[in-house]
Design a protein around this motif. Structure first.
Motif, PDB file in Angstrom:
ATOM      1  N   TRP B  43      14.371 -18.308 -32.405  1.00 16.61           N
ATOM      2  CA  TRP B  43      14.266 -16.834 -33.013  1.00 16.61           C
ATOM      3  C   TRP B  43      13.619 -15.708 -32.494  1.00 16.61           C
ATOM      4  O   TRP B  43      12.315 -16.323 -32.109  1.00 16.61           O
ATOM      5  N   LEU B  44      13.765 -14.480 -32.099  1.00  9.00           N
ATOM      6  CA  LEU B  44      13.459 -13.169 -31.569  1.00  9.00           C
ATOM      7  C   LEU B  44      12.711 -12.757 -32.502  1.00  9.00           C
ATOM      8  O   LEU B  44      13.038 -11.756 -33.106  1.00  9.00           O
ATOM      9  N   THR B  45      11.926 -12.733 -32.832  1.00 12.35           N
ATOM     10  CA  THR B  45      10.872 -11.943 -33.895  1.00 12.35           C
ATOM     11  C   THR B  45       9.810 -10.512 -33.494  1.00 12.35           C
ATOM     12  O   THR B  45       9.722 -10.041 -34.556  1.00 12.35           O
ATOM     13  N   GLN B  46       9.434 -10.928 -32.443  1.00 10.80           N
ATOM     14  CA  GLN B  46       9.219  -9.658 -31.784  1.00 10.80           C
ATOM     15  C   GLN B  46       8.842  -8.468 -32.316  1.00 10.80           C
ATOM     16  O   GLN B  46       9.905  -8.704 -31.963  1.00 10.80           O
ATOM     17  N   GLY B  47       7.961  -7.878 -32.680  1.00  9.29           N
ATOM     18  CA  GLY B  47       7.970  -6.283 -33.029  1.00  9.29           C
ATOM     19  C   GLY B  47       8.754  -5.594 -34.789  1.00  9.29           C
ATOM     20  O   GLY B  47       8.938  -4.867 -34.673  1.00  9.29           O
ATOM     21  N   GLY B  48       8.531  -7.015 -35.333  1.00  5.64           N
ATOM     22  CA  GLY B  48       9.243  -7.159 -36.366  1.00  5.64           C
ATOM     23  C   GLY B  48      10.429  -6.607 -36.413  1.00  5.64           C
ATOM     24  O   GLY B  48      11.597  -7.005 -35.761  1.00  5.64           O
ATOM     25  N   VAL B  49      11.045  -5.986 -37.677  1.00  5.93           N
ATOM     26  CA  VAL B  49      13.059  -5.835 -38.310  1.00  5.93           C
ATOM     27  C   VAL B  49      12.938  -4.672 -36.793  1.00  5.93           C
ATOM     28  O   VAL B  49      13.975  -4.925 -36.406  1.00  5.93           O
ATOM     29  N   PHE B  50      11.756  -3.258 -37.003  1.00 10.62           N
ATOM     30  CA  PHE B  50      12.944  -2.483 -36.551  1.00 10.62           C
ATOM     31  C   PHE B  50      12.849  -2.231 -34.571  1.00 10.62           C
ATOM     32  O   PHE B  50      13.322  -2.256 -33.995  1.00 10.62           O
ATOM     33  N   GLY B  51      11.561  -3.914 -34.307  1.00 11.29           N
ATOM     34  CA  GLY B  51      11.292  -3.930 -32.712  1.00 11.29           C
ATOM     35  C   GLY B  51      13.039  -4.475 -33.056  1.00 11.29           C
ATOM     36  O   GLY B  51      14.000  -4.785 -31.544  1.00 11.29           O
ATOM     37  N   LEU B  53      15.587  -5.180 -34.560  1.00 13.07           N
ATOM     38  CA  LEU B  53      16.916  -3.911 -34.496  1.00 13.07           C
ATOM     39  C   LEU B  53      17.078  -3.037 -32.929  1.00 13.07           C
ATOM     40  O   LEU B  53      17.615  -2.911 -32.463  1.00 13.07           O
ATOM     41  N   LYS B  54      16.132  -2.720 -32.593  1.00 12.67           N
ATOM     42  CA  LYS B  54      16.191  -1.436 -30.945  1.00 12.67           C
ATOM     43  C   LYS B  54      16.523  -2.619 -29.739  1.00 12.67           C
ATOM     44  O   LYS B  54      17.703  -2.056 -29.802  1.00 12.67           O
ATOM     45  N   ARG B  55      15.429  -4.246 -30.178  1.00  7.82           N
ATOM     46  CA  ARG B  55      16.177  -4.673 -28.926  1.00  7.82           C
ATOM     47  C   ARG B  55      17.823  -4.967 -29.236  1.00  7.82           C
ATOM     48  O   ARG B  55      18.392  -4.901 -28.462  1.00  7.82           O
ATOM     49  N   THR B  56      17.586  -5.864 -30.382  1.00  8.29           N
ATOM     50  CA  THR B  56      19.880  -6.010 -29.874  1.00  8.29           C
ATOM     51  C   THR B  56      20.820  -5.028 -30.606  1.00  8.29           C
ATOM     52  O   THR B  56      21.481  -5.026 -29.944  1.00  8.29           O
ATOM     53  N   LEU B  57      20.397  -3.927 -31.587  1.00  7.54           N
ATOM     54  CA  LEU B  57      21.611  -3.209 -31.408  1.00  7.54           C
ATOM     55  C   LEU B  57      21.767  -1.918 -30.702  1.00  7.54           C
ATOM     56  O   LEU B  57      21.892  -1.725 -29.913  1.00  7.54           O
ATOM     57  N   PRO B  62      19.823 -10.334 -27.522  1.00  7.09           N
ATOM     58  CA  PRO B  62      20.598 -11.562 -28.882  1.00  7.09           C
ATOM     59  C   PRO B  62      19.311 -11.805 -29.182  1.00  7.09           C
ATOM     60  O   PRO B  62      18.434 -11.058 -29.062  1.00  7.09           O
ATOM     61  N   PHE B  63      19.748 -12.006 -30.806  1.00  8.00           N
ATOM     62  CA  PHE B  63      18.797 -12.379 -32.018  1.00  8.00           C
ATOM     63  C   PHE B  63      18.070 -13.769 -31.982  1.00  8.00           C
ATOM     64  O   PHE B  63      16.585 -14.122 -31.830  1.00  8.00           O
ATOM     65  N   GLN B  64      18.895 -14.187 -31.076  1.00  7.14           N
ATOM     66  CA  GLN B  64      17.963 -15.635 -30.656  1.00  7.14           C
ATOM     67  C   GLN B  64      17.925 -16.253 -29.661  1.00  7.14           C
ATOM     68  O   GLN B  64      18.414 -16.098 -28.509  1.00  7.14           O
ATOM     69  N   LEU B  65      17.575 -16.850 -29.294  1.00  7.25           N
ATOM     70  CA  LEU B  65      18.005 -17.862 -27.563  1.00  7.25           C
ATOM     71  C   LEU B  65      18.455 -19.466 -28.375  1.00  7.25           C
ATOM     72  O   LEU B  65      18.053 -19.646 -29.229  1.00  7.25           O
ATOM     73  N   HIS B  66      18.484 -19.900 -27.157  1.00  6.10           N
ATOM     74  CA  HIS B  66      19.398 -21.412 -27.201  1.00  6.10           C
ATOM     75  C   HIS B  66      18.020 -22.186 -27.021  1.00  6.10           C
ATOM     76  O   HIS B  66      17.902 -22.083 -25.898  1.00  6.10           O
ATOM     77  N   GLU B  67      17.845 -23.724 -27.377  1.00  4.79           N
ATOM     78  CA  GLU B  67      17.149 -23.993 -27.096  1.00  4.79           C
ATOM     79  C   GLU B  67      16.994 -26.049 -26.721  1.00  4.79           C
ATOM     80  O   GLU B  67      18.256 -25.996 -27.900  1.00  4.79           O
ATOM     81  N   ASP B 112       9.256 -12.287 -24.155  1.00  6.46           N
ATOM     82  CA  ASP B 112       8.993 -11.016 -24.788  1.00  6.46           C
ATOM     83  C   ASP B 112      10.262 -10.195 -23.885  1.00  6.46           C
ATOM     84  O   ASP B 112      10.033 -10.505 -22.880  1.00  6.46           O
ATOM     85  N   THR B 113      10.025  -9.286 -24.857  1.00  4.33           N
ATOM     86  CA  THR B 113      11.089  -7.876 -23.529  1.00  4.33           C
ATOM     87  C   THR B 113      10.324  -6.545 -24.084  1.00  4.33           C
ATOM     88  O   THR B 113       9.563  -6.508 -24.645  1.00  4.33           O
ATOM     89  N   PHE B 114      10.657  -5.614 -22.506  1.00  7.61           N
ATOM     90  CA  PHE B 114      10.776  -3.930 -23.103  1.00  7.61           C
ATOM     91  C   PHE B 114      11.461  -4.000 -22.527  1.00  7.61           C
ATOM     92  O   PHE B 114      12.217  -3.953 -21.286  1.00  7.61           O
ATOM     93  N   TYR B 115      11.154  -2.214 -22.881  1.00  6.97           N
ATOM     94  CA  TYR B 115      12.246  -1.268 -21.947  1.00  6.97           C
ATOM     95  C   TYR B 115      11.256  -0.202 -20.780  1.00  6.97           C
ATOM     96  O   TYR B 115      10.773   0.119 -21.250  1.00  6.97           O
ATOM     97  N   VAL B 116      12.116  -0.345 -19.442  1.00  8.31           N
ATOM     98  CA  VAL B 116      12.047   0.191 -18.771  1.00  8.31           C
ATOM     99  C   VAL B 116      12.350   1.913 -19.090  1.00  8.31           C
ATOM    100  O   VAL B 116      14.446   1.407 -19.164  1.00  8.31           O
ATOM    101  N   GLN B 117      12.023   2.879 -19.214  1.00  7.61           N
ATOM    102  CA  GLN B 117      12.745   4.261 -19.425  1.00  7.61           C
ATOM    103  C   GLN B 117      12.934   4.644 -18.009  1.00  7.61           C
ATOM    104  O   GLN B 117      12.867   4.459 -17.313  1.00  7.61           O
ATOM    105  N   GLY B 118      14.441   5.149 -18.159  1.00  6.57           N
ATOM    106  CA  GLY B 118      14.883   6.280 -17.337  1.00  6.57           C
ATOM    107  C   GLY B 118      14.740   7.310 -17.145  1.00  6.57           C
ATOM    108  O   GLY B 118      13.499   7.522 -17.901  1.00  6.57           O
ATOM    109  N   THR B 119      15.442   8.036 -16.354  1.00 10.11           N
ATOM    110  CA  THR B 119      15.232   8.903 -16.561  1.00 10.11           C
ATOM    111  C   THR B 119      15.606  10.431 -17.244  1.00 10.11           C
ATOM    112  O   THR B 119      14.270  12.149 -17.207  1.00 10.11           O
ATOM    113  N   GLY B 120      16.119   9.589 -18.207  1.00  5.36           N
ATOM    114  CA  GLY B 120      16.411  11.202 -19.536  1.00  5.36           C
ATOM    115  C   GLY B 120      17.265  11.599 -18.919  1.00  5.36           C
ATOM    116  O   GLY B 120      18.169  12.851 -19.519  1.00  5.36           O
TER     117      GLY B 120
END
Lengths: 220, 219
Positions: B43-51, B53-57, B62-67, B112-120
């Motif tokens: 299960w991916l829980t980094q960043g808590g609930v909001f983190g 939701l941001k990643r998944t929605l 995915p919410f989780q990875l397969h092991e 872990d995951t992170f977001y690379v900002q676009g130009t907007g």
């Protein structure tokens, strides 16, 4: 400019530009470039292609010709990819040598190469559609005249032929990738087997007569 | 664990696991496996609930990875044409892999995951996600088409197409920008999206743009 094909599943081309050297490519093909390579806009008009000619090409059908190219100026490296599988070839055109390359296959070319989009051949469907109209299909091409280097990519593999004067060959309409401006092209029709609902539908093919180079590709 | 890449056009990464050894991947990538292989979720829980939701929605991750747990063999593929590379990470070494490119990683690799900002810019690039993997351990990733590797010195920069970046060292910075096509208003209107990557470190590029060839497992 020096151009090398980086082979494999989806080949790319790596262009090395000396100081002030320029290479032109369709907008959106750049894979990467060195920071110091400058990017400019090069209009078709500056290449000697009038807006009227381009509008006429667009009016005919699915011509992919844009109103401008992206121009990359050295020194440095720039790489291009057409985002598809298929052979990439680098061709050195001698002064005055002309090749007609089907549109959608050109990757880049030297500034010294003369570029002109054209209709390579056209044919009218022998079978009317539901409205009684006979649709016309146009085969568009980029005419490129040396001196200079051009880079292009096929669908699948490329088969090269050099036809002697009067020597003839036949290709499918989609199979022809490029030909010299010295070869003759003529649309012919092959009767295909009867189809259950539409009856026999003739199949268009290209009859090509030498002299000159012909490039055929194995994919469509 | 041993990883062997088999095939060229649409390759698989075949992992052979010792008893108790674990690897993880995104769901839907397994091609075949030894019946002795165990299966579970990471299960991916980094960043808590909001983190999450941001990643998944928002990000579509995915919410989780397969092991998968050894002993035995298990093979993975992204079901698309593209070169596959296997990388061994030293302890503490971090790399970033473009979204939907990771094939597998040993359980010792921190994910872990992170977001690379676009130009907007309206109607243009909105950014993208990358997976951050930190060693020690082994991982494999698959590009779209061929993979080209570059090693940048400190401060050395190159400009790459938006879809071309598939992996980089974490020390390599990446920033989105609009590359004008010539001068003036028209040049800016016709500008195209690119990424400026700056060393020091390794950069891996792919020759097909994922946005034009979106096939590939769950991505």
């Amino acid at each position: 400019m020096e151009a090398d094909s980086v082979g494999g599943i989806a080949p790319a081309v790596l262009v090395t530009l000396r100081h002030g050297e320029k290479v032109l490519a369709a907008h959106g093909l750049m894979l990467y470039k060195e920071h110091q390579v400058q990017v400019h806009r090069r209009t078709m008009k500056s290449l000697g292609v009038s807006r009227t000619h381009l509008m006429g090409m667009h009016a005919l059908g699915d011509s992919e010709e844009s109103y401008f190219f992206a121009e990359f100026e050295g020194p440095g490296h720039v790489s291009f990819s057409r985002d598809k599988g298929g052979e990439v070839r680098v061709l050195q055109l001698a002064p005055g040598q002309t090749i007609r390359l089907r549109d959608g296959h050109l990757i880049c070319f030297d500034e010294s190469v003369r570029y002109y989009p054209m209709v390579l051949a056209q044919y009218q469907s022998p079978v009317p559609d539901a409205n009684g109209q006979r649709a016309t299909t146009y085969l568009f091409a980029d005419e490129l005249t040396g001196p200079g280097t051009i880079v292009y990519q096929s669908y699948g593999n490329i088969l090269s032929f050099n036809l002697q004067p009067g020597e003839a060959m036949r290709t499918s309409v989609a199979g022809l990738l490029a030909c010299a401006n010295t070869v003759g092209l003529r649309i012919d029709w092959l009767a295909s087997p009867a189809m259950a609902s539409t009856g026999p539908v003739p199949l268009p093919v290209l009859d090509i007569t030498g002299p000159g180079m012909v490039l055929v590709h194995s994919g469509t | 664990m041993q990883v062997e890449v088999k095939g060229e056009f649409i390759p698989i990464a075949l992992a052979t696991l010792a008893p108790g050894e674990q690897i993880y991947c995104e769901g839907g990538l397994m091609v075949y496996s030894d019946p002795s292989i165990g299966f579970g979720y990471k299960w991916l829980t980094q960043g808590g609930v909001f983190g999450t939701l941001k990643r998944t929605l928002v990000g579509g991750l995915p919410f989780q990875l397969h092991e998968y747990t050894g002993p035995g063999y298990v093979a993975f593929s992204r079901f698309r044409p593209g070169e596959t590379r296997v990388i061994v990470l030293e302890d503490g070494k971090a790399v970033d892999v473009a979204e939907h490119s990771l094939l597998l990683a040993t359980n010792t690799v921190r994910y872990d995951t992170f977001y690379v900002q676009g130009t907007g810019r309206i109607g243009r690039m909105i950014g993208f996600w990358m997976d951050r993997l930190t060693g020690p351990g082994t991982f494999a990733f698959q590009g779209h088409g061929n993979i080209l590797k570059f090693t940048l010195a400190a401060g050395e920069a190159m400009d790459v197409d938006h879809g071309a970046l598939v992996m980089k060292d974490a020390a390599v910075t990446v920033k989105a920008f609009n590359q004008p096509l010539g001068g003036g208003v028209v040049g800016h209107a016709l500008s195209f999206e690119a990424l400026r990557v700056e060393g020091p470190g390794d950069v891996y590029l792919q020759t097909l743009d994922p946005s034009k060839h979106p096939a590939g497992g769950p991505g």
